[in-house]
Scaffold this motif. Structure first.
Motif, PDB file in Angstrom:
ATOM      1  N   ARG A 598       8.928   6.208   9.867  1.00 30.98           N
ATOM      2  CA  ARG A 598      10.228   6.577  10.399  1.00 30.98           C
ATOM      3  C   ARG A 598      10.761   5.535  11.386  1.00 30.98           C
ATOM      4  N   LEU A 599       9.845   4.880  12.122  1.00 30.61           N
ATOM      5  CA  LEU A 599      10.271   3.812  13.029  1.00 30.61           C
ATOM      6  C   LEU A 599      10.108   2.430  12.400  1.00 30.61           C
ATOM      7  N   SER A 600       9.482   2.394  11.234  1.00 33.96           N
ATOM      8  CA  SER A 600       9.210   1.114  10.545  1.00 33.96           C
ATOM      9  C   SER A 600       8.398   0.167  11.420  1.00 33.96           C
ATOM     10  N   ALA A 601       7.445   0.705  12.182  1.00 34.26           N
ATOM     11  CA  ALA A 601       6.581  -0.111  13.045  1.00 34.26           C
ATOM     12  C   ALA A 601       5.365  -0.565  12.250  1.00 34.26           C
ATOM     13  N   GLU A 602       5.121  -1.852  12.262  1.00 35.71           N
ATOM     14  CA  GLU A 602       3.969  -2.405  11.563  1.00 35.71           C
ATOM     15  C   GLU A 602       3.348  -3.507  12.413  1.00 35.71           C
ATOM     16  N   GLU A 603       2.050  -3.634  12.314  1.00 37.95           N
ATOM     17  CA  GLU A 603       1.365  -4.730  12.998  1.00 37.95           C
ATOM     18  C   GLU A 603       1.743  -6.051  12.327  1.00 37.95           C
ATOM     19  N   MET A 604       1.979  -7.079  13.145  1.00 38.51           N
ATOM     20  CA  MET A 604       2.277  -8.383  12.579  1.00 38.51           C
ATOM     21  C   MET A 604       0.991  -9.005  12.033  1.00 38.51           C
ATOM     22  N   GLU A 605       0.997  -9.268  10.755  1.00 41.00           N
ATOM     23  CA  GLU A 605      -0.197  -9.839  10.139  1.00 41.00           C
ATOM     24  C   GLU A 605      -0.152 -11.357  10.210  1.00 41.00           C
ATOM     25  N   GLU A 606      -1.327 -11.942  10.165  1.00 40.15           N
ATOM     26  CA  GLU A 606      -1.434 -13.395  10.220  1.00 40.15           C
ATOM     27  C   GLU A 606      -1.930 -13.890   8.873  1.00 40.15           C
ATOM     28  N   PRO A 607      -1.293 -14.903   8.306  1.00 41.97           N
ATOM     29  CA  PRO A 607      -1.749 -15.420   7.007  1.00 41.97           C
ATOM     30  C   PRO A 607      -3.207 -15.853   7.076  1.00 41.97           C
ATOM     31  N   ALA A 608      -3.921 -15.586   5.997  1.00 42.09           N
ATOM     32  CA  ALA A 608      -5.345 -15.932   5.947  1.00 42.09           C
ATOM     33  C   ALA A 608      -5.584 -16.994   4.880  1.00 42.09           C
ATOM     34  N   ASP A 609      -6.701 -17.682   4.994  1.00 48.54           N
ATOM     35  CA  ASP A 609      -7.071 -18.661   3.981  1.00 48.54           C
ATOM     36  C   ASP A 609      -7.376 -17.948   2.661  1.00 48.54           C
ATOM     37  N   GLY A 610      -6.897 -18.506   1.566  1.00 48.76           N
ATOM     38  CA  GLY A 610      -7.178 -17.926   0.253  1.00 48.76           C
ATOM     39  C   GLY A 610      -6.481 -16.590   0.083  1.00 48.76           C
ATOM     40  N   LEU A 611      -7.066 -15.747  -0.754  1.00 52.42           N
ATOM     41  CA  LEU A 611      -6.494 -14.433  -1.043  1.00 52.42           C
ATOM     42  C   LEU A 611      -7.099 -13.397  -0.115  1.00 52.42           C
ATOM     43  N   ASP A 612      -6.260 -12.499   0.408  1.00 54.38           N
ATOM     44  CA  ASP A 612      -6.802 -11.423   1.223  1.00 54.38           C
ATOM     45  C   ASP A 612      -7.192 -10.257   0.317  1.00 54.38           C
ATOM     46  N   ALA A 613      -7.734  -9.203   0.924  1.00 54.18           N
ATOM     47  CA  ALA A 613      -8.232  -8.061   0.150  1.00 54.18           C
ATOM     48  C   ALA A 613      -7.114  -7.402  -0.658  1.00 54.18           C
ATOM     49  N   SER A 614      -5.920  -7.344  -0.072  1.00 50.74           N
ATOM     50  CA  SER A 614      -4.797  -6.721  -0.773  1.00 50.74           C
ATOM     51  C   SER A 614      -4.423  -7.504  -2.033  1.00 50.74           C
ATOM     52  N   GLU A 615      -4.377  -8.822  -1.907  1.00 50.08           N
ATOM     53  CA  GLU A 615      -4.017  -9.656  -3.065  1.00 50.08           C
ATOM     54  C   GLU A 615      -5.092  -9.605  -4.144  1.00 50.08           C
ATOM     55  N   ARG A 616      -6.331  -9.554  -3.731  1.00 55.59           N
ATOM     56  CA  ARG A 616      -7.405  -9.429  -4.737  1.00 55.59           C
ATOM     57  C   ARG A 616      -7.323  -8.083  -5.455  1.00 55.59           C
ATOM     58  N   GLY A 617      -6.946  -7.043  -4.700  1.00 53.96           N
ATOM     59  CA  GLY A 617      -6.763  -5.738  -5.330  1.00 53.96           C
ATOM     60  C   GLY A 617      -5.635  -5.757  -6.350  1.00 53.96           C
ATOM     61  N   LYS A 618      -4.534  -6.456  -6.012  1.00 51.70           N
ATOM     62  CA  LYS A 618      -3.412  -6.571  -6.953  1.00 51.70           C
ATOM     63  C   LYS A 618      -3.833  -7.312  -8.214  1.00 51.70           C
ATOM     64  N   LEU A 619      -4.650  -8.334  -8.051  1.00 46.14           N
ATOM     65  CA  LEU A 619      -5.132  -9.085  -9.215  1.00 46.14           C
ATOM     66  C   LEU A 619      -5.901  -8.179 -10.169  1.00 46.14           C
ATOM     67  N   VAL A 620      -6.773  -7.340  -9.599  1.00 50.66           N
ATOM     68  CA  VAL A 620      -7.573  -6.438 -10.440  1.00 50.66           C
ATOM     69  C   VAL A 620      -6.667  -5.436 -11.144  1.00 50.66           C
ATOM     70  N   HIS A 621      -5.664  -4.912 -10.436  1.00 43.79           N
ATOM     71  CA  HIS A 621      -4.746  -3.965 -11.071  1.00 43.79           C
ATOM     72  C   HIS A 621      -3.985  -4.630 -12.223  1.00 43.79           C
ATOM     73  N   GLU A 622      -3.507  -5.855 -11.990  1.00 43.08           N
ATOM     74  CA  GLU A 622      -2.796  -6.565 -13.058  1.00 43.08           C
ATOM     75  C   GLU A 622      -3.727  -6.874 -14.225  1.00 43.08           C
ATOM     76  N   LEU A 623      -4.957  -7.244 -13.908  1.00 47.54           N
ATOM     77  CA  LEU A 623      -5.949  -7.521 -14.956  1.00 47.54           C
ATOM     78  C   LEU A 623      -6.129  -6.300 -15.850  1.00 47.54           C
ATOM     79  N   MET A 624      -6.341  -5.135 -15.245  1.00 49.55           N
ATOM     80  CA  MET A 624      -6.599  -3.923 -16.009  1.00 49.55           C
ATOM     81  C   MET A 624      -5.366  -3.483 -16.792  1.00 49.55           C
TER      82      MET A 624
END
Length: 850
Positions: A598-624
């Motif tokens: 409702r307030l659209s409050a989110e923690e500011m994330e910092e880019p990480a080296d390589g793929l993060d856990a979320s991106e790896r999860g998306k890869l698996v979903h697309e694969l399947m």
């Protein structure tokens, strides 16, 4: 010959006509003696007087040398190397031997050479270290040639002293130990040389013990404030490890003193830690190499870049956008490309980048590099639009001095590439301990040896444990041990070190009318004893008043207005854009759901080296998704699926726009995952794919939630199975269990589906741990999936929980109520908004497992 301090001040009061100079062991003592003389003159009812000539011994020697440079002797005097030049020559010498730890060894060699000259110790070859130093020293002498370094300067000046402008009298003040080189120089002056020392003060010394270093520090700060409020003007507090504890000491003293800062900490901090200098170094690095995103973020938000004030708000928003656009490392051209052309920041960085073309990759002399660095910073708008405060202004002036030191390396250095010369500049800044000049303050916070010879109204010496005092002997490893001990170097043996520390302790006892020696009895879980050097001091409890903290005073003056903040306005919109994630957040903590959705409050994330856990999860979903679009059912598993696997892996990588080597590695990894997972699928009874990544709208408590079901299978045994892919390690069907389920999405899909649902399962797609986990109506649905004791009651319980969570969110429940206390809060990122740590005692939280 000795002279009492009172008589010394009387002679100094005669002014420059008396031609008297006072030399001290260090700069701190010179400043303290200057203040004492000012007080002496004020007591004489004077309002104006000539400043006395009081300076450290080393500065006195260098002044004589500089006077010679501006006289007829200039042609005969050799050039004096700067400290940076000396260090660079030592680095060149040590590097030539093939040693890896060049910087540290070069600094120790320089210390050894200074010590050898000061105490007349002849370098020898008694062991491997001393032999290496002797060889390096010969090489060092050849490199400096006819020049002279600071270690040899006093000896060099001997023959020139008769022709130099000398004072009529020199007074050596507070020299507890007079090294041979210093004594010989004073004798060679050929003028009256007197000695003086602090006036002993009659008073009482006491000893106090505290439970911990923290309590000792708090008590010392409160004691200093009490003495200040009682009218004392010279208060000293001494810390053995002030360099290591500087931040803590500053924080505690600032808190105890309130809104004024009547204290000064004697030890400075490295120049490169001052924000204005750190930013200058960052800009120079960025002009040549990539930076981490964290560093780029600091640069974008820095007030020391051109346009920072006028674009303050725009740059804050820009920093947020860049977190989604840039990677873990960023090059300057890439950052410029993402900036709007109208931004002053872009214009400044473009100018700085343009200078990259002026031979950045060519080798230049240090002076040429210094000019280039100044040009880059000027192009970037350094040091910003707003006026610098006093500390920033002084730090920038010191930065210019560091560039000057770099320029002077031309005499001893060949042209260098950027990385080498930048490393030298950064080390010059790191080795420069800088303390901005401040008005005189009544409370002086000092290190152990800095306090020697100083006088106070009140003195507290902290940390006098048996481990900290006396200091342990530390002979120089590059000089023979026996000659060091014979010369009487205090650090060379335990006996001489103990003797010196005993004299220092006796000096403390007479340095003030009130002297407190303290120590702590516990360090973590270890018992600690008092130093034997204060064993004869009577123990006495120090009366320390409890001063209220500024925050407590502010809190005490509050006007309380109680507002019920657990309930927000009710939700008016029927459609919830955030989907079923709203209900999982509501279950975890009602405030989290309110803040995020409702307030659209989110923690500011910092880019990480390589793929993060979320991106790896998306890869698996697309694969399947791509895999089952081709295979379609269990019959399709009976043939050769290699081609389908390769195509699905390639499609998934393309979907996330991966390129280059990382794309190749991910394609191979996904193919391995698919082959291992399909072996699990082959063990299932017959099924066919009913839907893949299907979007649906779920309705609970009158609210509509968007959902995307990873996969739904139609089972030959009857009914449908809802499957959700998971790649994490800690997944279990118990996360669906009410009340307040951790991951209610699958349960929500099951109770909202129009189809007949006979199984709900996680598909754990993790190497070595491939399996289905969930609940089913019977044993025939999916192998190893647990049969529910009562299927329909389970679905009803899930539905009731969904309605309850939906109702809670809809009516505005927003209380800070984490389900598992701080375990729930670990990865939330909203702690500063909800202030959960004010509600839950962090120290009382028990350890919990991942």
């Amino acid at each position: 010959m000795q002279i009492e301090k009172g008589k010394l001040f009387s002679r100094l009061a005669e002014g420059h006509a008396a031609r008297i100079t006072v030399v001290t062991p260090n700069k701190r003592l010179s400043q303290a003696l200057m203040l004492e003389f000012d007080s002496f003159q004020i007591e004489r009812k004077l309002s104006v007087w000539e400043a006395p000539d009081i300076l450290p011994f080393g500065a006195f020697v260098q002044r004589l040398y500089e006077d010679g440079l501006y006289s007829d002797l200039s042609a005969e005097l050799p050039m004096l190397l700067t400290p940076a030049q000396e260090e660079e020559i030592w680095k060149q010498v040590v590097a030539g031997s093939g040693l890896l730890a060049v910087d540290g060894t070069a600094a120790k060699c320089r210390d050894a050479w200074n010590l050898a000259n000061l105490w007349r110790v002849r370098p020898g070859e008694s062991n491997e270290d001393t032999s290496a130093f002797s060889q390096w020293l010969n090489h060092y002498k050849r490199k400096i040639g006819s020049d002279v370094d600071s270690a040899q300067l006093p000896d060099l000046l001997h023959k020139f002293l008769p022709e130099l402008k000398r004072p009529k009298t020199v007074v050596a003040y507070a020299f507890d130990i007079l090294p041979p080189q210093t004594k010989e120089f004073l004798d060679a002056l050929g003028i009256e040389v007197l000695f003086s020392k602090p006036t002993p003060r009659a008073g009482g010394a006491s000893r106090a013990a505290f439970d911990s270093p923290k309590k000792e520090l708090e008590a010392a700060a409160q004691w200093a404030r009490a003495r200040l409020e009682a009218g004392a003007t010279r208060i000293g507090v001494v810390f053995p490890s002030l360099q290591e504890r500087r931040k803590e000491v500053a924080r505690v003293f600032s808190r105890v003193m309130g809104d004024v800062k009547p204290f000064n900490i004697s030890i400075g901090i490295p120049l490169d830690r001052y924000p204005v200098v750190a930013l200058a170094l960052l800009v120079l690095r960025f002009s040549e190499e990539q930076l981490s995103f964290d560093e780029v973020s600091r640069l974008v938000r820095s007030p020391f870049i051109g346009g920072a004030e006028s674009e303050l708000g725009a740059r804050m928003k820009l920093d947020l956008r860049l977190r989604d656009k840039l990677g873990a490392t960023v090059a300057l051209p890439k950052l410029i490309a993402f900036l709007d052309k109208s931004l002053v920041l872009r214009q400044k960085l473009e100018k700085a980048f343009a200078l990259r073309e002026t031979g950045l990759f060519a080798q230049k002399t240090p002076a040429e590099w210094a000019r280039h660095f100044s040009a880059v910073l000027e192009a970037a708008g350094f040091p910003g639009e707003r006026p610098l405060d006093s500390d920033e202004f002084q730090a920038r002036a010191k930065w210019h001095e560091a560039l000057g030191e770099l320029s002077k390396l031309d005499r001893i250095s060949s042209p260098l590439p950027f990385n080498e010369v930048f490393s030298i500049l950064r080390k010059i800044c790191a080795d420069t301990l800088f303390q901005p000049e401040t008005p005189d303050t009544p409370i002086q916070v000092l290190g152990l040896l800095e306090s020697v010879g100083a006088e106070f109204d009140h003195l507290w010496v902290t940390g006098l444990t048996d481990e900290a005092w006396p200091l342990k002997s530390a002979p120089n490893p590059f000089l023979p041990l026996a000659p060091q001990r014979k010369a009487g170097i205090p650090e060379a043996s335990a006996e001489t070190s103990l003797a010196l520390d005993r004299r220092i302790t006796d000096g403390w006892k007479q340095a003030a009318g009130e002297v407190v020696f303290s120590f702590f009895t516990k360090e973590q879980d270890r018992d600690v004893l008092a130093s034997p050097l204060i064993a004869d001091v009577p123990e006495k409890k120090v009366e320390v008043p409890a001063f209220p903290r500024l925050r407590d005073l502010i809190f005490a003056s509050r006007k309380v207005q109680i507002i019920e903040d657990r309930v927000a306005p009710a939700v008016r919109a029927k459609q919830i854009r955030s989907g079923t994630k709203v209900l999982s957040d509501q279950a975890a903590c009602p405030f989290r759901a309110f803040a995020r959705h409702r307030l659209s409050a989110e923690e500011m994330e910092e880019p990480a080296d390589g793929l993060d856990a979320s991106e790896r999860g998306k890869l698996v979903h697309e694969l399947m998704r791509h895999l089952w679009e081709q295979i379609k059912n269990s019959e399709g598993l009976k043939g050769d699926v290699s081609s389908a696997i390769e195509q699905a892996a390639a499609a998934a990588v393309k979907e996330l726009k991966l390129e280059g080597r990382i794309a190749e590695l991910e394609r191979a990894r996904l193919a391995r995952l698919a082959r291992e997972w399909l072996e699990v699928e082959k063990a299932r009874p017959a099924f066919s794919i009913f839907s893949l990544e299907e979007k649906r709208t779920l309705e609970f408590a009158g609210l509509e939630f968007g959902a995307r079901i990873d996969r739904m299978d139609k089972l030959e045994s009857g009914g449908h199975a809802i499957i959700d892919y998971k790649t994490g390690g800690s997944i279990t069907p118990r996360r669906w269990d009410p009340p307040r389920p951790d991951e209610p999405q699958l349960a929500l899909y099951a109770v909202a589906a129009k189809e007949e649902i006979s199984a709900v399962a996680f598909a754990k797609v993790r190497p070595g741990e491939m399996r289905f986990m969930g609940y089913s109506r019977d044993d025939k649905a999916i192998p190893k999936v647990q049969k529910a004791k009562a299927w329909q009651p389970l679905l009803r319980a899930w539905k009731d929980e969904a309605e309850s969570l939906g109702t809670s969110f809809a009516r505005g429940d927003a209380g800070v109520d984490p389900k598992k206390d701080l375990m729930t809060c670990r990865y939330c990122g909203l702690e500063t908004l909800c202030r959960v740590y004010e509600k839950i005692n962090v120290l009382a939280e028990e350890e919990f497992e991942e």
